[in-house]
Design a protein around this motif. Structure first.
Motif, PDB file in Angstrom:
ATOM      1  N   THR A 221       0.821  -1.211   0.000  1.00 35.64           N
ATOM      2  CA  THR A 221       0.000   0.000   0.000  1.00 35.64           C
ATOM      3  C   THR A 221       0.851   1.255   0.000  1.00 35.64           C
ATOM      4  O   THR A 221       0.650   2.165  -0.810  1.00 35.64           O
ATOM      5  CB  THR A 221      -0.936   0.000   1.219  1.00 35.64           C
ATOM      6  N   PHE A 222       1.820   1.344   0.912  1.00 33.38           N
ATOM      7  CA  PHE A 222       2.623   2.558   1.045  1.00 33.38           C
ATOM      8  C   PHE A 222       3.625   2.726  -0.092  1.00 33.38           C
ATOM      9  O   PHE A 222       3.919   3.851  -0.495  1.00 33.38           O
ATOM     10  CB  PHE A 222       3.372   2.547   2.380  1.00 33.38           C
ATOM     11  N   LYS A 223       4.135   1.633  -0.610  1.00 36.31           N
ATOM     12  CA  LYS A 223       5.200   1.705  -1.597  1.00 36.31           C
ATOM     13  C   LYS A 223       4.676   1.985  -2.998  1.00 36.31           C
ATOM     14  O   LYS A 223       5.297   2.731  -3.764  1.00 36.31           O
ATOM     15  CB  LYS A 223       5.982   0.377  -1.582  1.00 36.31           C
ATOM     16  N   PHE A 224       3.545   1.408  -3.366  1.00 35.29           N
ATOM     17  CA  PHE A 224       3.139   1.425  -4.765  1.00 35.29           C
ATOM     18  C   PHE A 224       1.812   2.133  -5.055  1.00 35.29           C
ATOM     19  O   PHE A 224       1.514   2.380  -6.221  1.00 35.29           O
ATOM     20  CB  PHE A 224       3.022  -0.021  -5.279  1.00 35.29           C
ATOM     21  N   VAL A 225       1.026   2.456  -4.041  1.00 31.02           N
ATOM     22  CA  VAL A 225      -0.320   2.971  -4.290  1.00 31.02           C
ATOM     23  C   VAL A 225      -0.368   4.469  -4.009  1.00 31.02           C
ATOM     24  O   VAL A 225       0.144   4.924  -2.981  1.00 31.02           O
ATOM     25  CB  VAL A 225      -1.352   2.231  -3.397  1.00 31.02           C
ATOM     26  N   PRO A 226      -0.978   5.282  -4.892  1.00 34.31           N
ATOM     27  CA  PRO A 226      -1.154   6.720  -4.611  1.00 34.31           C
ATOM     28  C   PRO A 226      -1.962   6.923  -3.349  1.00 34.31           C
ATOM     29  O   PRO A 226      -2.830   6.109  -3.001  1.00 34.31           O
ATOM     30  CB  PRO A 226      -1.911   7.230  -5.854  1.00 34.31           C
ATOM     31  N   VAL A 227      -1.698   8.048  -2.657  1.00 33.44           N
ATOM     32  CA  VAL A 227      -2.262   8.239  -1.327  1.00 33.44           C
ATOM     33  C   VAL A 227      -3.788   8.294  -1.343  1.00 33.44           C
ATOM     34  O   VAL A 227      -4.439   7.827  -0.404  1.00 33.44           O
ATOM     35  CB  VAL A 227      -1.668   9.515  -0.684  1.00 33.44           C
ATOM     36  N   HIS A 228      -4.398   8.821  -2.409  1.00 32.13           N
ATOM     37  CA  HIS A 228      -5.850   8.926  -2.418  1.00 32.13           C
ATOM     38  C   HIS A 228      -6.526   7.566  -2.605  1.00 32.13           C
ATOM     39  O   HIS A 228      -7.721   7.425  -2.337  1.00 32.13           O
ATOM     40  CB  HIS A 228      -6.316   9.899  -3.513  1.00 32.13           C
ATOM     41  N   LEU A 229      -5.763   6.549  -3.058  1.00 29.61           N
ATOM     42  CA  LEU A 229      -6.308   5.200  -3.202  1.00 29.61           C
ATOM     43  C   LEU A 229      -5.857   4.252  -2.094  1.00 29.61           C
ATOM     44  O   LEU A 229      -6.287   3.103  -2.059  1.00 29.61           O
ATOM     45  CB  LEU A 229      -5.903   4.618  -4.559  1.00 29.61           C
ATOM     46  N   GLN A 230      -4.998   4.735  -1.192  1.00 27.38           N
ATOM     47  CA  GLN A 230      -4.479   3.860  -0.143  1.00 27.38           C
ATOM     48  C   GLN A 230      -5.564   3.343   0.803  1.00 27.38           C
ATOM     49  O   GLN A 230      -5.539   2.156   1.163  1.00 27.38           O
ATOM     50  CB  GLN A 230      -3.378   4.590   0.636  1.00 27.38           C
ATOM     51  N   PRO A 231      -6.544   4.167   1.234  1.00 30.26           N
ATOM     52  CA  PRO A 231      -7.609   3.597   2.075  1.00 30.26           C
ATOM     53  C   PRO A 231      -8.390   2.495   1.372  1.00 30.26           C
ATOM     54  O   PRO A 231      -8.773   1.499   2.009  1.00 30.26           O
ATOM     55  CB  PRO A 231      -8.497   4.809   2.379  1.00 30.26           C
ATOM     56  N   LEU A 232      -8.646   2.650   0.075  1.00 28.38           N
ATOM     57  CA  LEU A 232      -9.375   1.622  -0.670  1.00 28.38           C
ATOM     58  C   LEU A 232      -8.596   0.313  -0.693  1.00 28.38           C
ATOM     59  O   LEU A 232      -9.155  -0.768  -0.443  1.00 28.38           O
ATOM     60  CB  LEU A 232      -9.647   2.101  -2.090  1.00 28.38           C
ATOM     61  N   VAL A 233      -7.296   0.388  -0.986  1.00 27.05           N
ATOM     62  CA  VAL A 233      -6.469  -0.819  -1.034  1.00 27.05           C
ATOM     63  C   VAL A 233      -6.357  -1.434   0.357  1.00 27.05           C
ATOM     64  O   VAL A 233      -6.441  -2.658   0.521  1.00 27.05           O
ATOM     65  CB  VAL A 233      -5.077  -0.491  -1.610  1.00 27.05           C
ATOM     66  N   SER A 234      -6.192  -0.590   1.378  1.00 27.72           N
ATOM     67  CA  SER A 234      -6.107  -1.096   2.741  1.00 27.72           C
ATOM     68  C   SER A 234      -7.408  -1.771   3.159  1.00 27.72           C
ATOM     69  O   SER A 234      -7.400  -2.830   3.806  1.00 27.72           O
ATOM     70  CB  SER A 234      -5.781   0.053   3.699  1.00 27.72           C
ATOM     71  N   ASN A 235      -8.551  -1.180   2.777  1.00 27.36           N
ATOM     72  CA  ASN A 235      -9.839  -1.799   3.088  1.00 27.36           C
ATOM     73  C   ASN A 235     -10.014  -3.125   2.357  1.00 27.36           C
ATOM     74  O   ASN A 235     -10.643  -4.050   2.882  1.00 27.36           O
ATOM     75  CB  ASN A 235     -10.980  -0.851   2.714  1.00 27.36           C
ATOM     76  N   THR A 236      -9.482  -3.207   1.149  1.00 31.14           N
ATOM     77  CA  THR A 236      -9.550  -4.472   0.413  1.00 31.14           C
ATOM     78  C   THR A 236      -8.774  -5.559   1.142  1.00 31.14           C
ATOM     79  O   THR A 236      -9.246  -6.696   1.288  1.00 31.14           O
ATOM     80  CB  THR A 236      -8.995  -4.281  -1.011  1.00 31.14           C
ATOM     81  N   PHE A 237      -7.563  -5.212   1.618  1.00 29.46           N
ATOM     82  CA  PHE A 237      -6.800  -6.167   2.418  1.00 29.46           C
ATOM     83  C   PHE A 237      -7.517  -6.490   3.724  1.00 29.46           C
ATOM     84  O   PHE A 237      -7.410  -7.610   4.244  1.00 29.46           O
ATOM     85  CB  PHE A 237      -5.408  -5.612   2.730  1.00 29.46           C
ATOM     86  N   SER A 238      -8.232  -5.503   4.268  1.00 24.54           N
ATOM     87  CA  SER A 238      -8.850  -5.692   5.582  1.00 24.54           C
ATOM     88  C   SER A 238     -10.050  -6.628   5.543  1.00 24.54           C
ATOM     89  O   SER A 238     -10.549  -7.009   6.603  1.00 24.54           O
ATOM     90  CB  SER A 238      -9.288  -4.342   6.156  1.00 24.54           C
ATOM     91  N   TYR A 239     -10.519  -6.971   4.335  1.00 23.60           N
ATOM     92  CA  TYR A 239     -11.652  -7.877   4.258  1.00 23.60           C
ATOM     93  C   TYR A 239     -11.332  -9.192   4.977  1.00 23.60           C
ATOM     94  O   TYR A 239     -12.089  -9.657   5.836  1.00 23.60           O
ATOM     95  CB  TYR A 239     -12.027  -8.149   2.811  1.00 23.60           C
ATOM     96  N   VAL A 240     -10.200  -9.807   4.631  1.00 23.39           N
ATOM     97  CA  VAL A 240      -9.807 -11.061   5.277  1.00 23.39           C
ATOM     98  C   VAL A 240      -9.562 -10.833   6.762  1.00 23.39           C
ATOM     99  O   VAL A 240      -9.973 -11.633   7.615  1.00 23.39           O
ATOM    100  CB  VAL A 240      -8.546 -11.631   4.597  1.00 23.39           C
ATOM    101  N   TRP A 241      -8.910  -9.724   7.093  1.00 19.36           N
ATOM    102  CA  TRP A 241      -8.600  -9.437   8.489  1.00 19.36           C
ATOM    103  C   TRP A 241      -9.873  -9.258   9.307  1.00 19.36           C
ATOM    104  O   TRP A 241      -9.973  -9.729  10.443  1.00 19.36           O
ATOM    105  CB  TRP A 241      -7.729  -8.185   8.564  1.00 19.36           C
ATOM    106  N   ASN A 242     -10.857  -8.576   8.756  1.00 13.68           N
ATOM    107  CA  ASN A 242     -12.077  -8.319   9.505  1.00 13.68           C
ATOM    108  C   ASN A 242     -12.943  -9.558   9.678  1.00 13.68           C
ATOM    109  O   ASN A 242     -13.768  -9.611  10.601  1.00 13.68           O
ATOM    110  CB  ASN A 242     -12.882  -7.200   8.840  1.00 13.68           C
ATOM    111  N   VAL A 243     -12.797 -10.552   8.817  1.00 12.68           N
ATOM    112  CA  VAL A 243     -13.451 -11.838   9.061  1.00 12.68           C
ATOM    113  C   VAL A 243     -12.931 -12.425  10.368  1.00 12.68           C
ATOM    114  O   VAL A 243     -13.705 -12.918  11.209  1.00 12.68           O
ATOM    115  CB  VAL A 243     -13.217 -12.811   7.884  1.00 12.68           C
ATOM    116  N   TYR A 244     -11.618 -12.347  10.559  1.00 11.36           N
ATOM    117  CA  TYR A 244     -11.016 -12.812  11.808  1.00 11.36           C
ATOM    118  C   TYR A 244     -11.395 -11.903  12.971  1.00 11.36           C
ATOM    119  O   TYR A 244     -11.709 -12.374  14.074  1.00 11.36           O
ATOM    120  CB  TYR A 244      -9.496 -12.862  11.650  1.00 11.36           C
ATOM    121  N   LEU A 245     -11.403 -10.586  12.728  1.00 10.64           N
ATOM    122  CA  LEU A 245     -11.649  -9.634  13.808  1.00 10.64           C
ATOM    123  C   LEU A 245     -13.075  -9.744  14.338  1.00 10.64           C
ATOM    124  O   LEU A 245     -13.305  -9.674  15.557  1.00 10.64           O
ATOM    125  CB  LEU A 245     -11.378  -8.210  13.310  1.00 10.64           C
ATOM    126  N   THR A 246     -14.028  -9.906  13.446  1.00 15.68           N
ATOM    127  CA  THR A 246     -15.409 -10.059  13.905  1.00 15.68           C
ATOM    128  C   THR A 246     -15.601 -11.356  14.689  1.00 15.68           C
ATOM    129  O   THR A 246     -16.400 -11.418  15.627  1.00 15.68           O
ATOM    130  CB  THR A 246     -16.386 -10.031  12.719  1.00 15.68           C
TER     131      THR A 246
END
Length: 257
Positions: A221-246
């Protein structure tokens, strides 16, 4: 370039052979004149030719960041993607909040499906809690967090990227997980002592497990993605994480007796 001079030089030599009246001393000037005639022809090419070649040069850049930016620019006028990117520019916080809320809603549905609760009794209140948490807390906080890191560390080199990752794992991650467990427990009617006991039980294992998942995601996210798209990419990664978190957040509350 060499081929250009050889091609035009040979043409000029052929013209010299056909016109012996040209003096040998003026042969160099004749070649230059021949090249100028060809440059005039090239200068009359339409501007679209240069624009197309410029685009080809930009797309041939081996940098993944340049490729990502080029792709986002090329699809900025296409259907839903174009509409979404326009909303990111015009209403960034609202767009990111709704996106995060939808992703956390989908993550909770997946978590309940894996746990088998959809076959027995679907917990709508739990899904609404997750969606509201994503829209009201995670979405806006990610917007400000990524912009803050971009201002403090504008470079994209490896060292700077690792600094951002370290801050995320030591500051943002523990803070947002603490807020998540506390709000979710309070919404389920747990008392303050029960919330503290839940944090003692669940927070540290969650942070440790996050260290095995998020650094790789954050590096991309930090290395390759423009800052205005970083939350979107991070949220995409967070899908798997939030399955565990919930799953973690909806375990039985800790007994304080």
């Amino acid at each position: 370039m060499c081929a250009f001079f050889l091609r035009n030089g040979s043409k000029a030599l052929h013209h010299l052979c056909k016109n012996p009246s040209i003096e040998p001393l003026n042969f160099k000037n004749h070649i230059v004149h021949h090249q100028l005639q060809h440059s005039k022809v090239y200068s009359r090419l339409p501007q679209s030719f240069y624009r197309k070649n410029k685009e080809l040069v930009e797309l041939s850049n081996p940098s993944f960041l340049a490729f990502f930016s080029g792709v986002s620019a090329s699809v900025s006028k296409v259907g839903f993607v174009g509409w979404y990117l326009e909303k990111l520019n015009s209403r960034p916080i609202l767009t990111k909040s709704i996106t995060c809320g939808l992703i956390l809603t989908a993550a909770d549905l997946s978590s309940q499906t894996i746990a088998g609760s959809l076959m027995t009794q679907y917990d709508l209140a739990r899904t609404l809690r997750m969606g509201g948490y994503g829209a009201l807390i995670v979405g806006p906080s990610l917007h400000f967090w990524f912009n803050f890191l971009s201002r403090c560390f504008p470079k994209r080199d490896v060292i700077t990227t690792f600094k951002k990752i370290a801050l995320g794992q030591t500051v943002y991650g523990p803070a947002i997980n603490s807020v998540f467990f506390s709000m979710n427990a309070a919404a389920q009617g747990e008392s303050s002592s029960e919330i503290v006991a839940r944090l003692k039980r669940d927070l540290v294992p969650t942070i440790v497990n996050g260290l095995m998942y998020w650094p790789i995601c954050d590096f991309i996210t930090f290395k390759f993605v423009p800052v205005h798209l970083q939350p979107l990419v991070s949220n995409t990664f967070s899908y798997v994480w939030n399955v565990y978190l919930t799953y973690m957040a909806n375990q039985e509350k800790v007994s304080t007796t």
